[in-house]
Write a protein that holds these residues in place. Structure first.
Motif, PDB file in Angstrom:
ATOM      1  N   CYS A  97       0.831  -1.209   0.000  1.00  0.00           N
ATOM      2  CA  CYS A  97       0.000   0.000   0.000  1.00  0.00           C
ATOM      3  C   CYS A  97       0.862   1.254   0.000  1.00  0.00           C
ATOM      4  O   CYS A  97       0.536   2.236  -0.691  1.00  0.00           O
ATOM      5  CB  CYS A  97      -0.939   0.023   1.213  1.00  0.00           C
ATOM      6  SG  CYS A  97      -2.330  -1.112   1.094  1.00  0.00           S
TER       7      CYS A  97
ATOM      8  N   GLY B 111      -1.982   3.173  -1.449  1.00  0.00           N
ATOM      9  CA  GLY B 111      -3.228   2.579  -0.963  1.00  0.00           C
ATOM     10  C   GLY B 111      -3.433   2.823   0.521  1.00  0.00           C
ATOM     11  O   GLY B 111      -2.640   3.494   1.178  1.00  0.00           O
TER      12      GLY B 111
ATOM     13  N   ALA C 270      -7.018  -4.049  -0.527  1.00  0.00           N
ATOM     14  CA  ALA C 270      -6.118  -4.841  -1.379  1.00  0.00           C
ATOM     15  C   ALA C 270      -5.736  -6.206  -0.813  1.00  0.00           C
ATOM     16  O   ALA C 270      -5.204  -7.040  -1.539  1.00  0.00           O
ATOM     17  CB  ALA C 270      -4.857  -4.038  -1.676  1.00  0.00           C
TER      18      ALA C 270
ATOM     19  N   HIS D  29      -3.270  -7.360   0.995  1.00  0.00           N
ATOM     20  CA  HIS D  29      -1.899  -7.679   0.612  1.00  0.00           C
ATOM     21  C   HIS D  29      -1.263  -8.806   1.416  1.00  0.00           C
ATOM     22  O   HIS D  29      -0.390  -9.511   0.897  1.00  0.00           O
ATOM     23  CB  HIS D  29      -1.025  -6.425   0.686  1.00  0.00           C
ATOM     24  CG  HIS D  29      -1.256  -5.490  -0.462  1.00  0.00           C
ATOM     25  ND1 HIS D  29      -1.623  -4.179  -0.277  1.00  0.00           N
ATOM     26  CD2 HIS D  29      -1.188  -5.681  -1.799  1.00  0.00           C
ATOM     27  CE1 HIS D  29      -1.756  -3.592  -1.461  1.00  0.00           C
ATOM     28  NE2 HIS D  29      -1.512  -4.488  -2.402  1.00  0.00           N
TER      29      HIS D  29
END
Length: 85
Positions: A24, A29, A51, A53
């Protein structure tokens, strides 16, 4: 009762890769909560984040173990065995 984690031998003494979600931060992000990979130290965002991640890191690398990187939280999770460690 959940089955035990069979990946504890993959835990390493790691340092966080970033002060926030590494991915991010790179793309601008945002995240909700942070998780750290116990194999390599990658810091990613949780599945409540847009997201996801941390889970993406597991799928990309196969590294099975994460722990919360949130202050005051002390838990670990194995993606493969789907259990708390």
């Amino acid at each position: 009762m959940s089955k035990p984690c069979t990946h504890l031998d993959q835990i390493h003494d790691v340092r966080p890769s970033a002060a926030g979600c590494e991915d991010c931060l790179r793309i601008g992000g945002r995240w909700v909560h942070l998780r750290m990979c116990l194999v390599c130290g990658h810091v990613g965002c949780c599945d409540s984040s847009p997201a996801k991640h941390a889970t993406a890191h597991f799928h990309a690398t196969g590294h099975p173990l994460i722990q919360s990187a949130e202050p005051g939280e002390d838990w670990r999770w194995c993606y493969v065995d789907k259990t708390q460690v």
